[in-house]
Motif scaffolding. Structure first.
Motif, mmCIF file in Angstrom:
data_model
loop_
_atom_site.group_PDB
_atom_site.id
_atom_site.type_symbol
_atom_site.label_atom_id
_atom_site.label_comp_id
_atom_site.label_asym_id
_atom_site.label_seq_id
_atom_site.Cartn_x
_atom_site.Cartn_y
_atom_site.Cartn_z
ATOM 1 N N ASP A 51 0.804 -1.205 -0.022
ATOM 2 C CA ASP A 51 -0.053 -0.097 0.041
ATOM 3 C C ASP A 51 0.906 1.119 -0.051
ATOM 4 N N GLU A 52 0.665 2.233 -0.839
ATOM 5 C CA GLU A 52 1.423 3.416 -0.941
ATOM 6 C C GLU A 52 1.410 4.111 0.509
ATOM 7 N N GLY A 53 0.540 4.300 1.096
ATOM 8 C CA GLY A 53 0.376 4.792 2.396
ATOM 9 C C GLY A 53 1.262 4.387 3.370
ATOM 10 N N ALA A 54 1.414 2.838 3.388
ATOM 11 C CA ALA A 54 2.109 2.159 4.441
ATOM 12 C C ALA A 54 3.628 2.272 3.973
ATOM 13 N N ILE B 244 4.867 4.951 2.511
ATOM 14 C CA ILE B 244 5.411 6.154 3.041
ATOM 15 C C ILE B 244 5.546 6.368 4.546
ATOM 16 N N ARG B 245 4.465 5.756 5.301
ATOM 17 C CA ARG B 245 4.728 5.619 6.735
ATOM 18 C C ARG B 245 5.674 4.816 7.286
ATOM 19 N N ASP C 198 -1.494 -4.370 -1.353
ATOM 20 C CA ASP C 198 -2.290 -3.584 -2.486
ATOM 21 C C ASP C 198 -1.630 -3.453 -4.025
ATOM 22 N N LYS D 117 -5.346 8.739 -6.386
ATOM 23 C CA LYS D 117 -4.196 8.548 -5.505
ATOM 24 C C LYS D 117 -2.797 8.401 -6.642
ATOM 25 N N PRO E 158 0.422 6.393 -6.900
ATOM 26 C CA PRO E 158 1.237 5.411 -6.378
ATOM 27 C C PRO E 158 2.574 5.702 -6.731
#
Length: 310
Positions: A50-53, A55-56, A67, A270, A272
């Motif tokens: 997942d892109e957010g994961a 980055i985080r 994802d 979004k 990615p």
């Protein structure tokens, strides 16, 4: 006979490595192999994260959330990707084959001591390693003189001959193929073409396979020729397609006005950006991995060349 067997067995024992040395070599190559494989595994894992994961939490071998948005983003225009794949595969196969034939045909005469102009043609090819005409004349020759713009030949011809590989093949011919074998074939009535095809080439499979592998990588990884000579999307390679996609993503990600316009037209979107970079690497290197097992047997054979003497 017994004495000969004892001597040969004794020499074999001397040539064997000790257990600690053998263990050390095995451990070294295991670590080296892991250093080559682990980055590829990480790339694949990040591409399905997942892109957010990402980055985080950063890059992880086991994603906290899977994802496939990066691949969905890339394959929205699947037709173009498959067409670019076919262009890259065609250019790589045809280019590598023609390149190998031309360089071997050039290297064989200059490897012969009885060829009176060998030194001149050797210097001629070596000279091209030191000096070139420059980018502008190079472009004008292919685009205007040969009129190859927007053709597949423009992706093949500029990479056909590499002076360095010509000299490598020539050196292999000189040092590995016995002159007595060629003279014997001449006495039996074989012509130069017959000697080259039936004797020289079969004995030169190791060096030809090595050069073929490097040329395969060169053709497959090339994107610059598509950038310079191709203006139609129908003829671009997959590497240049990935390059264009990456530029588009960077532009949209850094341009708030363009991103706002896309979001206003189609809802929340979004990008990615991190995962799609890794997905493009996976898409780009996929087929070329299969080239290594094909050439491996010739590398192994090359290690044994000259090991047995009659």
């Amino acid at each position: 006979m017994e004495a000969v067997e004892k001597i040969s067995s004794g020499s074999n024992l001397k040539n064997q490595l000790s257990k600690p040395a053998s263990l050390g070599i095995n451990i070294f190559f295991i670590i080296y192999s892991l250093l080559c494989i682990v980055p590829l595994v990480l790339i694949v894992m990040v591409s399905i994260s997942d892109e957010g994961a990402v980055i985080r939490d950063g890059y992880q071998f086991i994603p906290s959330k899977f994802d496939f948005a990066a691949y969905q983003f890339l394959f929205k225009d699947a037709t173009q990707i498959f067409r670019s794949y076919s262009i890259s595969i065609f250019v790589t196969i045809i280019g590598t084959t023609l390149s190998l034939i031309i360089m071997a045909l050039y290297a064989y005469p200059i490897s012969r001591t009885d060829f009176p102009h060998a030194k001149f043609f050797t210097f001629f090819v070596f000279f091209t390693m030191l000096f070139s005409g420059g980018l502008v004349p190079w472009y004008l020759v292919y685009a205007q003189v040969l009129d190859l713009k927007d053709t597949l030949l423009a992706l093949i011809m500029p990479l056909l001959v590499a002076a360095f590989f010509v000299l490598i093949i020539r050196t292999f011919f000189q040092t590995t193929i016995p002159a007595a074998v060629l003279e014997s074939a001449k006495i039996d009535g074989a012509g130069e073409l017959t000697i080259f095809v039936k004797i020289v080439l079969p004995l030169s499979l190791p060096v030809l396979a090595t050069v073929a592998l490097f040329q395969t990588l060169t053709y497959w990884n090339d994107w610059f020729l598509s950038l310079v000579f191709i203006t139609k999307d129908a003829n671009i390679t997959v590497q240049y397609l990935m390059y264009k996609t990456m530029l588009n993503i960077q532009f949209l990600a850094n341009n708030s006005t363009a991103a706002a316009a896309i979001n206003a037209a189609g809802g929340t979107f979004k990008f990615p950006s991190e995962t799609v970079r890794m997905a493009m690497v996976v898409v780009g290197i996929g087929p070329i991995i299969f080239a290594y097992p094909f050439f491996q047997k010739y590398f192994v054979k090359g290690l044994t060349v000259g090991a047995v003497k009659g």
